[in-house]
Design a protein around this motif. Structure first.
Motif, PDB file in Angstrom:
ATOM      1  N   ASP A  70      -2.763  29.511 -37.888  1.00  0.00           N
ATOM      2  CA  ASP A  70      -1.414  29.911 -37.486  1.00  0.00           C
ATOM      3  C   ASP A  70      -1.417  31.131 -36.578  1.00  0.00           C
ATOM      4  O   ASP A  70      -0.363  31.582 -36.128  1.00  0.00           O
ATOM      5  CB  ASP A  70      -0.535  30.175 -38.712  1.00  0.00           C
ATOM      6  CG  ASP A  70      -1.131  31.233 -39.636  1.00  0.00           C
ATOM      7  OD1 ASP A  70      -2.282  31.650 -39.399  1.00  0.00           O
ATOM      8  OD2 ASP A  70      -0.446  31.628 -40.599  1.00  0.00           O
ATOM      9  N   THR A  71      -2.609  31.669 -36.296  1.00  0.00           N
ATOM     10  CA  THR A  71      -2.717  32.819 -35.397  1.00  0.00           C
ATOM     11  C   THR A  71      -3.910  32.612 -34.463  1.00  0.00           C
ATOM     12  O   THR A  71      -4.841  31.868 -34.789  1.00  0.00           O
ATOM     13  CB  THR A  71      -2.935  34.125 -36.185  1.00  0.00           C
ATOM     14  OG1 THR A  71      -4.204  34.055 -36.861  1.00  0.00           O
ATOM     15  CG2 THR A  71      -1.815  34.359 -37.189  1.00  0.00           C
ATOM     16  N   PRO A  72      -3.914  33.279 -33.319  1.00  0.00           N
ATOM     17  CA  PRO A  72      -5.080  33.198 -32.426  1.00  0.00           C
ATOM     18  C   PRO A  72      -6.359  33.676 -33.107  1.00  0.00           C
ATOM     19  O   PRO A  72      -7.437  33.116 -32.878  1.00  0.00           O
ATOM     20  CB  PRO A  72      -4.695  34.111 -31.263  1.00  0.00           C
ATOM     21  CG  PRO A  72      -3.200  34.145 -31.275  1.00  0.00           C
ATOM     22  CD  PRO A  72      -2.813  34.055 -32.715  1.00  0.00           C
ATOM     23  N   GLU A  73      -6.235  34.708 -33.936  1.00  0.00           N
ATOM     24  CA  GLU A  73      -7.417  35.223 -34.638  1.00  0.00           C
ATOM     25  C   GLU A  73      -8.016  34.152 -35.550  1.00  0.00           C
ATOM     26  O   GLU A  73      -9.241  34.033 -35.677  1.00  0.00           O
ATOM     27  CB  GLU A  73      -7.042  36.461 -35.461  1.00  0.00           C
ATOM     28  CG  GLU A  73      -6.689  37.691 -34.628  1.00  0.00           C
ATOM     29  CD  GLU A  73      -5.263  37.634 -34.064  1.00  0.00           C
ATOM     30  OE1 GLU A  73      -4.944  38.470 -33.198  1.00  0.00           O
ATOM     31  OE2 GLU A  73      -4.487  36.747 -34.498  1.00  0.00           O
ATOM     32  N   ALA A  74      -7.137  33.350 -36.175  1.00  0.00           N
ATOM     33  CA  ALA A  74      -7.620  32.277 -37.048  1.00  0.00           C
ATOM     34  C   ALA A  74      -8.373  31.214 -36.249  1.00  0.00           C
ATOM     35  O   ALA A  74      -9.360  30.647 -36.729  1.00  0.00           O
ATOM     36  CB  ALA A  74      -6.446  31.652 -37.799  1.00  0.00           C
ATOM     37  N   VAL A  75      -7.918  30.945 -35.031  1.00  0.00           N
ATOM     38  CA  VAL A  75      -8.625  29.987 -34.171  1.00  0.00           C
ATOM     39  C   VAL A  75     -10.037  30.482 -33.886  1.00  0.00           C
ATOM     40  O   VAL A  75     -11.021  29.740 -34.007  1.00  0.00           O
ATOM     41  CB  VAL A  75      -7.853  29.769 -32.848  1.00  0.00           C
ATOM     42  CG1 VAL A  75      -8.693  28.965 -31.856  1.00  0.00           C
ATOM     43  CG2 VAL A  75      -6.530  29.067 -33.106  1.00  0.00           C
ATOM     44  N   LEU A  76     -10.153  31.763 -33.517  1.00  0.00           N
ATOM     45  CA  LEU A  76     -11.453  32.324 -33.146  1.00  0.00           C
ATOM     46  C   LEU A  76     -12.398  32.461 -34.335  1.00  0.00           C
ATOM     47  O   LEU A  76     -13.614  32.567 -34.150  1.00  0.00           O
ATOM     48  CB  LEU A  76     -11.254  33.684 -32.479  1.00  0.00           C
ATOM     49  CG  LEU A  76     -10.611  33.631 -31.087  1.00  0.00           C
ATOM     50  CD1 LEU A  76     -10.175  35.015 -30.637  1.00  0.00           C
ATOM     51  CD2 LEU A  76     -11.575  33.025 -30.077  1.00  0.00           C
ATOM     52  N   ARG A  77     -11.857  32.466 -35.546  1.00  0.00           N
ATOM     53  CA  ARG A  77     -12.696  32.581 -36.739  1.00  0.00           C
ATOM     54  C   ARG A  77     -12.902  31.237 -37.439  1.00  0.00           C
ATOM     55  O   ARG A  77     -13.555  31.171 -38.479  1.00  0.00           O
ATOM     56  CB  ARG A  77     -12.079  33.586 -37.725  1.00  0.00           C
ATOM     57  CG  ARG A  77     -12.071  35.005 -37.199  1.00  0.00           C
ATOM     58  CD  ARG A  77     -11.603  36.011 -38.239  1.00  0.00           C
ATOM     59  NE  ARG A  77     -11.612  37.361 -37.693  1.00  0.00           N
ATOM     60  CZ  ARG A  77     -12.699  38.124 -37.600  1.00  0.00           C
ATOM     61  NH1 ARG A  77     -13.856  37.677 -38.045  1.00  0.00           N
ATOM     62  NH2 ARG A  77     -12.622  39.335 -37.081  1.00  0.00           N
ATOM     63  N   SER A  78     -12.359  30.187 -36.879  1.00  0.00           N
ATOM     64  CA  SER A  78     -12.455  28.875 -37.523  1.00  0.00           C
ATOM     65  C   SER A  78     -13.862  28.301 -37.367  1.00  0.00           C
ATOM     66  O   SER A  78     -14.542  28.536 -36.362  1.00  0.00           O
ATOM     67  CB  SER A  78     -11.441  27.913 -36.915  1.00  0.00           C
ATOM     68  OG  SER A  78     -11.796  27.594 -35.583  1.00  0.00           O
ATOM     69  N   PRO A  79     -14.326  27.542 -38.360  1.00  0.00           N
ATOM     70  CA  PRO A  79     -15.653  26.912 -38.240  1.00  0.00           C
ATOM     71  C   PRO A  79     -15.726  25.914 -37.088  1.00  0.00           C
ATOM     72  O   PRO A  79     -16.800  25.707 -36.523  1.00  0.00           O
ATOM     73  CB  PRO A  79     -15.833  26.214 -39.595  1.00  0.00           C
ATOM     74  CG  PRO A  79     -14.460  26.077 -40.168  1.00  0.00           C
ATOM     75  CD  PRO A  79     -13.677  27.240 -39.653  1.00  0.00           C
ATOM     76  N   LEU A  80     -14.592  25.316 -36.719  1.00  0.00           N
ATOM     77  CA  LEU A  80     -14.606  24.357 -35.616  1.00  0.00           C
ATOM     78  C   LEU A  80     -14.859  25.062 -34.284  1.00  0.00           C
ATOM     79  O   LEU A  80     -15.620  24.564 -33.445  1.00  0.00           O
ATOM     80  CB  LEU A  80     -13.285  23.586 -35.566  1.00  0.00           C
ATOM     81  CG  LEU A  80     -13.170  22.528 -34.462  1.00  0.00           C
ATOM     82  CD1 LEU A  80     -14.315  21.526 -34.537  1.00  0.00           C
ATOM     83  CD2 LEU A  80     -11.828  21.811 -34.546  1.00  0.00           C
ATOM     84  N   PHE A  81     -14.242  26.227 -34.073  1.00  0.00           N
ATOM     85  CA  PHE A  81     -14.494  26.980 -32.841  1.00  0.00           C
ATOM     86  C   PHE A  81     -15.970  27.354 -32.743  1.00  0.00           C
ATOM     87  O   PHE A  81     -16.595  27.221 -31.683  1.00  0.00           O
ATOM     88  CB  PHE A  81     -13.624  28.237 -32.799  1.00  0.00           C
ATOM     89  CG  PHE A  81     -13.921  29.133 -31.624  1.00  0.00           C
ATOM     90  CD1 PHE A  81     -13.513  28.781 -30.344  1.00  0.00           C
ATOM     91  CD2 PHE A  81     -14.629  30.315 -31.788  1.00  0.00           C
ATOM     92  CE1 PHE A  81     -13.804  29.591 -29.253  1.00  0.00           C
ATOM     93  CE2 PHE A  81     -14.921  31.133 -30.709  1.00  0.00           C
ATOM     94  CZ  PHE A  81     -14.502  30.769 -29.435  1.00  0.00           C
TER      95      PHE A  81
END
Length: 589
Positions: free
Chosen positions: A25-36
């Motif tokens: 739900d946040t850009p930070e979550a995208v960058l910390r996601s295992p998929l990224f």
């Protein structure tokens, strides 16, 4: 609820992920996601294997040695660059000063990573609680759509923000590309009346809603269908090897029949494309019910043949099984196996299956007619419908497609012969459409291998209530694609006797156009390899009965020479035949 071992699967250029498990739900979550992290590591591996200059740049400017360390540090750097400008990051961590001094090269890495992500065919699923009936509520429809919109916006925002912090400049052009998923599905566990031999299928979730982000271009490994569907005498015991965590079910309405189409996640692009071809079945067609058709696509087992089917008379179901193999990675296998099972079911119920197209035409001069055009792949049935559309402005005030490829004949309450359809969409050759038309439909079509021979698109062409209503038949024509038109062979020719008509339809001659593995002048019983030859005796009895009734009811039976198989007539042939049919309908024949 089915639990996947991993929240995402990457295989054969496709990415399938569980939106709930990877919710950001946040850009930070995208960058910390295992998929990224996974995508970035794969990207680094790829440019390293290719010896790309970008990898050389990264290896020279980042002090950490080895691909694994390099990828980890690149992830950290991107997290910094999302929050801070390049100057600020260089001041905070001197280890990044070298790479940040070459901003154009670093920005090129970001661009290539973004393009690498978008080259994947990306699919997400969102699982609703069992018995929740989420898809019945419009508010959940909105949430489902919003999920992909949110992901797309987050990916775009992260990409643009990092680029802006590297270059110190804002974009002049914003391209709102589909940066999230290409297609998505809302799935749900639904209990159905499952006989014991099929219990391995019982807990596979059903697709309740789908979405697509146009323009949608897919690249299956094959671009034509080969061989025939073989009937087997006993159900294989290999169903027990099905791992329900790797499977989904598309519940389709194939005309009035219900089909549960199970597919392995490796074929998800084809499985989800069914939503442009068949109506999705309602809860009432699934819960506590037994389907007419079950198709299992992508079974990892040694089977008697690559594409087989079984008539389960005990449980009153037709079963199709397609082996997991790259050679069946073509949408035609999904479509034609389903329709084969439909046709055999129709024969058992006393209906005559028709491999062809049916259209309701109302001319501007006031005449109207319901026309059935029968023909195998490449005979010109769909192309003649396309010719009707092209000529509509001058000749037609209303045109309604009842079926585009497969239907059946039955009787209404008054005993009249009527036509029923199976599909709400069409799977058509790109080359056989009028230039430019495919681009007019780009916002709702699915394109498959547009750069190859036999390029196809799947597009909606009619509404479900039209295909199950039953329309009286006025003309029943065989699509002859191989004969020239002259005084002895007119564009429209009617048969004087039932036997003459049956002989032409039974012979099923056509000039193959490369849409299958056939070549030259070939013959297919009743132009229908999908069910009619497998039940030839029963079909022969039905054909004679229906042709007898056609002549009794004044339905005109003949052939239409489309010339589609003759070089140079691919578009002019069907158009000339369509014009001649208009004259016939007007009574000028």
């Amino acid at each position: 609820m089915t639990v996947k071992t991993k929240p995402y699967v990457i295989r054969r250029g496709k990415l399938v992920f569980d939106y709930s498990a990877l919710y950001c739900d946040t850009p930070e979550a995208v960058l910390r996601s295992p998929l990224f992290e996974e995508i970035l590591r794969r990207f680094v591996d790829r440019i390293a294997r290719k010896g790309n200059s970008l990898y050389v740049f990264l290896a020279e400017t980042l002090p950490w040695r080895g691909q694994e360390n390099l990828a980890s540090e690149l992830i950290k750097l991107f997290r910094f660059l999302f929050s801070y400008t390049a100057e600020e990051v260089a001041q905070m961590n001197s280890a990044y000063r070298d790479i940040l001094s070459r901003r154009e090269s670093l920005n090129e890495v970001v661009e290539e990573l973004y393009n690498y992500w978008r080259r994947y065919e990306r699919f997400f699923y969102l699982e609703a609680p069992k018995r929740s009936r989420y898809s019945k509520s419009s508010i959940h429809h909105a949430q489902f759509i919003k999920a992909n919109e949110g992901l797309k916006n987050l990916v775009l925002y992260v990409y643009r923000r990092i680029s802006e912090h590297i270059t110190g400049d804002n974009p002049r052009v914003y391209r709102q590309l589909p940066a999230g998923a290409n297609m998505g599905m809302l799935i749900e566990q639904i209990d159905w009346n499952c006989p014991a031999p099929y219990h391995p299928l019982l807990h596979i979730p059903f697709i309740r809603l789908t979405l697509m982000e146009p323009p949608l271009i897919l690249y299956p490994e094959m671009n034509k269908r080969k061989g025939q569907f073989e009937e087997i005498e006993a159900l294989p015991s290999d169903l027990s090897i099905i791992d329900r965590r790797e499977w989904f079910c598309f519940p389709a309405k194939v005309g009035e029949l219900t089909a549960f189409i199970y597919f392995h996640q490796d074929f998800i692009s084809l499985g989800l494309s069914l939503s442009n071809l068949f109506e999705i079945a309602d809860y009432e067609d699934i819960e506590g019910k037994r389907p007419d058709i079950v198709l299992i696509f992508g079974l990892k087992a040694e089977l008697p043949g690559r594409t087989i089917f079984y008539d389960d008379r005990e449980h009153n179901m037709m079963i199709g099984i397609v082996e997991h193999h790259r050679e069946v990675d073509y949408f035609g296998y999904f479509k034609k196996m389903t329709l084969t099972l439909h046709n055999i079911t129709m024969i058992k119920r006393g209906r005559m299956p028709v491999h062809g197209a049916m259209v309701l035409l109302k001319l501007k001069s006031g005449e109207r007619a319901n026309v059935v055009i029968v023909g195998d792949s490449g005979a010109g049935k769909s192309e003649t419908l396309e010719a009707f559309r092209i000529l509509a402005e001058d000749h037609i005030c209303e045109m309604r497609i009842i079926f585009d490829d497969m239907g059946s004949l039955g009787y209404d309450e008054e005993g009249r012969i009527v036509g029923y359809g199976t599909e709400i969409g069409a799977f058509v050759r790109l080359d056989d459409l009028q230039p430019g038309y495919a681009y007019e439909e780009i916002d709702r079509s699915i394109f498959m291998n547009p750069d190859k021979t036999n390029a196809r698109l799947i597009m909606p062409v009619t509404r479900f209530h039209h295909i199950v209503r039953g329309y009286p038949v006025d003309y029943f024509l065989y699509a002859n694609n191989y004969e020239e038109v002259d005084r002895e062979h007119p564009a429209i020719e009617f048969f004087d006797s039932i036997d003459d008509a049956l002989q032409v339809f039974r012979l099923g001659a056509r000039l193959a156009k490369g849409t299958t593995d056939e070549k030259g002048l070939v013959h297919t019983y009743f132009a229908n390899p999908f069910g009619a030859p497998q039940r030839r005796d029963a079909h022969e009895r039905l054909a004679r009965e229906y042709f007898q009734r056609m002549y009794e009811q004044g339905i005109r039976v003949g052939q239409i020479r489309t010339r589609l198989g003759i070089e140079g007539y691919e578009q002019m042939g069907p158009q000339s035949a369509a014009l001649e049919l208009f004259r016939v309908i007007k009574g000028n024949f």
